[in-house]
Design a protein around this motif. Structure first.
Motif, short mmCIF file in Angstrom:
data_model
loop_
_atom_site.label_atom_id
_atom_site.label_comp_id
_atom_site.label_asym_id
_atom_site.label_seq_id
_atom_site.Cartn_x
_atom_site.Cartn_y
_atom_site.Cartn_z
N GLU A 117 -3.13 3.46 -5.79
CA GLU A 117 -4.59 2.85 -5.40
C GLU A 117 -4.87 2.31 -6.72
OE1 GLU A 117 -3.67 6.09 -2.43
OE2 GLU A 117 -3.76 5.99 -4.64
N SER A 129 1.05 -1.27 0.01
CA SER A 129 0.06 0.01 0.10
C SER A 129 0.94 1.32 0.02
CB SER A 129 -0.97 0.04 1.30
OG SER A 129 -1.86 1.15 1.12
N THR A 130 0.78 2.03 -1.26
CA THR A 130 1.56 3.36 -1.42
C THR A 130 0.80 4.25 -1.91
OG1 THR A 130 3.53 1.96 -1.85
CG2 THR A 130 3.56 4.25 -2.47
N GLN A 131 0.51 5.41 -1.03
CA GLN A 131 -0.21 6.34 -1.42
C GLN A 131 -0.01 6.92 -2.97
OE1 GLN A 131 -0.62 9.57 1.01
NE2 GLN A 131 -2.24 10.28 0.19
N GLU A 162 -8.46 1.93 2.56
CA GLU A 162 -7.56 3.08 2.06
C GLU A 162 -6.68 2.67 1.02
OE1 GLU A 162 -5.86 4.75 5.90
OE2 GLU A 162 -7.69 5.90 6.22
N ARG A 163 -6.17 1.42 1.11
CA ARG A 163 -5.27 0.79 0.01
C ARG A 163 -5.99 0.81 -1.23
NH1 ARG A 163 -2.68 -4.37 -0.99
NH2 ARG A 163 -4.54 -5.66 0.29
N GLY A 199 -8.08 3.35 -2.18
CA GLY A 199 -8.75 4.58 -2.43
C GLY A 199 -10.09 4.90 -1.76
#
Length: 589
Positions: free
Chosen positions: A255, A250-252, A430-431, A433
């Protein structure tokens, strides 16, 4: 296949030791006496017992509520299945494992305690793996903790042990494995070996299954023992979450791609994948892309609209709260949705390499039945469409599932709170989006989807999340079985919304017309070049509203759910040889 050759020398080759009296085994004095012997035999289990690609990529989902397919199974069609058609009463795998455990003491003086316990843990892991699948299938089964010899006819022909007895042994085996299996880099780093983390992850799956099965299947009379297994699921998941080396990929900013990267790349994402099957170009490959994109080789696996409605909007709101969601067309319903949706099935923005050129690719109705065409396990290149050249590796156990096992067990125990949400569901959303805020109340759509079995907000949100995160990972059928919601399987399969019969549609708004749903095949001169003409014959495919509405498929398959189908019958071939296995499971006499 080293283990197969070894076993051919070391144990009887009878296909099914419960159906055929075993012969005396060859002496084992010269075998399993060194660490190398133990390693060879344990690695052989991986070669012999690992599930096939298809068992993971859609195996447990293709006959569930979220998937339409070209044909259903005979087991699910009508009430024609009986014990004479049933297979699966095969015990050779268990015999190999028990032989290994029986002879493990031969190496007692050749290895240290940690090594010895690791290999005992590996053997006991595989025994638990075997029995978990047998109990899921048949319920009560005979428990054997050693390889039977020729003079043990009483054991060979004994009756079935109770579910409680067998699953208690399974729990003991997994507890030993998750305590004593190694966490050395050689066993962990590739995510392909059995180690302590694999045992903990699998224990969380098994205990969640058994705990919820006992809770919802009140006919077993085991509800008072359900929490024992749910507590064990929590403890196993919590131990892995606190002590293990895993986290979500998970990296912003990624997504829209990072979820699918877990399933369509060659290298296992060992940051998140706890256990998987490694594939490599020109070395070890499979045919997942071919089956997903073939109009004839595969089963046209397709997702269905009621399940698609589960995916949230990116702001965390419900899609089913959007005005007019029921009649949104294909391109509209993907707008601002959970990023996992367009990484699980083809969406309007999907790009694929065709003939060496990358470009937009709309759902192909020569393949898809509903318009929701899976891509989760596919490589986006048509060079893999007619061959077994897919190189993407296959996760079996992921950290994401462990988080969901933990969350669901806590919810079923009545112990779910904001802290559990933030450590599990929030991270997964959140991973993808999606805003991870906690909803204010339960979702009536999700409650109704699950036949209003519960209005517990936490349980329903975990079930939503489990479906969106784990779709096509061979878990959905088991989920329905343990929740006692098999009747969801017989629902009519609904696909995309079609405003009007006979109108040509550009599904993905790329300027090219894609499909037209018609009651009769048009004459050649009336056809638009490049358009799929899908005949709605009201036999196997129809509109939900006469000349428009949701595309419906499978009308003639006669899928029928009966409660006896929660368990399979003991095969007739087994009960004829051993009448002590009777009576059969309820409804199968």
């Amino acid at each position: 296949m080293i283990v197969i050759g070894l076993c051919a020398m070391a144990i009887t080759s009878c296909e099914d030791f419960l159906n055929t009296q075993p012969e005396n085994e060859v002496g084992s004095e010269g075998f399993l006496t060194s660490e190398n012997d133990l390693k060879l035999y344990a690695n052989g289990f991986l070669q012999a017992f690992l599930p096939a690609m298809s068992d993971i990529a859609w195996g447990g989902d293709e006959y569930s509520d979220l998937c339409a397919r070209r044909t259903s199974s005979t087991f699910l069609m009508g009430d024609t299945w009986d014990a004479s058609q049933q297979g699966g009463w095969t015990w050779t795998d268990l015999r190999q494992v028990n032989y290994f455990l029986d002879n493990l003491p031969n190496a007692r003086n050749a290895v240290d305690d940690a090594t010895y316990n690791h290999y005992e843990g590996v053997g006991r892991f595989w025994r638990a793996y075997f029995y978990y699948n047998m109990v899921k299938t048949f319920g009560d089964v005979p428990w054997y903790d050693h390889a039977l010899d020729v003079d043990e006819s009483d054991e060979l022909y004994k009756g079935r042990d109770s579910r409680e007895t067998v699953m208690q042994h399974v729990l003991e085996d997994l507890t030993f494995a998750s305590t004593h299996c190694s966490t050395d880099a050689a066993e962990v780093n590739s995510s392909t070996m059995i180690n302590r983390w694999v045992a903990l992850a699998f224990k969380s799956r098994v205990c969640l299954f058994e705990g919820t099965y006992r809770k919802y299947h009140d006919e077993l009379g085991l509800q008072s023992t359900a929490n024992e297994f749910l507590d064990e699921a929590v403890a196993a998941a919590e131990e892995l979450m606190n002590d293990g080396p895993y986290s979500l990929v998970s990296t912003q900013g990624n997504e829209e791609t990072q979820y699918r990267s877990l399933f369509n790349e060659q290298d296992l994402k060992t940051q998140e994948v706890i256990w998987g099957i490694a594939y490599e170009t020109d070395v070890r490959m499979h045919n997942a892309t071919w089956l997903l994109f073939s109009g004839s080789a595969g089963s046209s696996w397709s997702m269905v609209r009621p399940f698609i409605n589960m995916y949230l909007m990116r702001d965390g709101s419900r899609f089913t709260d959007q005005p007019g969601y029921e009649t949104m067309t294909y391109d509209e319903e993907f707008t601002n949705r959970d990023c996992r949706l367009a990484q699980t099935v083809i969406g309007p923005d999907y790009q694929r390499r065709q003939g060496g050129v990358e470009g937009p690719f709309a759902p192909n109705f020569a393949v898809t039945l509903t318009g929701y065409m899976p891509i989760k396990w596919a490589i986006d290149d048509d060079t893999h469409d007619a061959t077994s050249t897919s190189y993407n590796s296959i996760p079996i156990l992921r950290y994401a599932e462990v988080l969901l096992n933990y969350a669901e067990a806590k919810a079923e125990l009545g112990e779910f709170d904001d802290e559990v949400w933030n450590a599990t569901i929030k991270l997964l959303r959140e991973r993808a989006g999606v805003d991870g805020s906690i909803p204010d109340a339960y979702d009536p759509y999700v409650a109704e989807y699950f036949n209003n079995q519960t209005t517990d907000k936490w349980i329903l949100e975990v079930r939503r999340e489990r479906g969106c995160e784990l779709a096509f990972e061979a878990l959905r059928y088991d989920d329905l079985m343990r929740w006692k919601l098999g009747e969801l399987i017989e629902r009519t399969w609904q696909g995309i919304y079609v405003p009007q019969e006979g109108v040509v549609y550009d599904l993905n708004n790329d300027g090219t017309e894609d499909v037209c749903f018609v009651f009769e095949e048009p004459a050649a001169e009336d056809r638009v070049a490049g358009v799929d003409y899908v005949v709605v014959d009201n036999v196997n495919r129809s509109f939900s509203e006469g000349d428009h509405g949701y595309i419906q498929y499978g009308l003639s398959q006669n899928r029928l759910w009966l409660d006896k189908k929660y368990l399979r019958p003991i095969p007739l071939s087994a009960t004829q040889i051993n009448p002590n296995l009777l009576p059969n499971n309820p409804g199968w006499d």
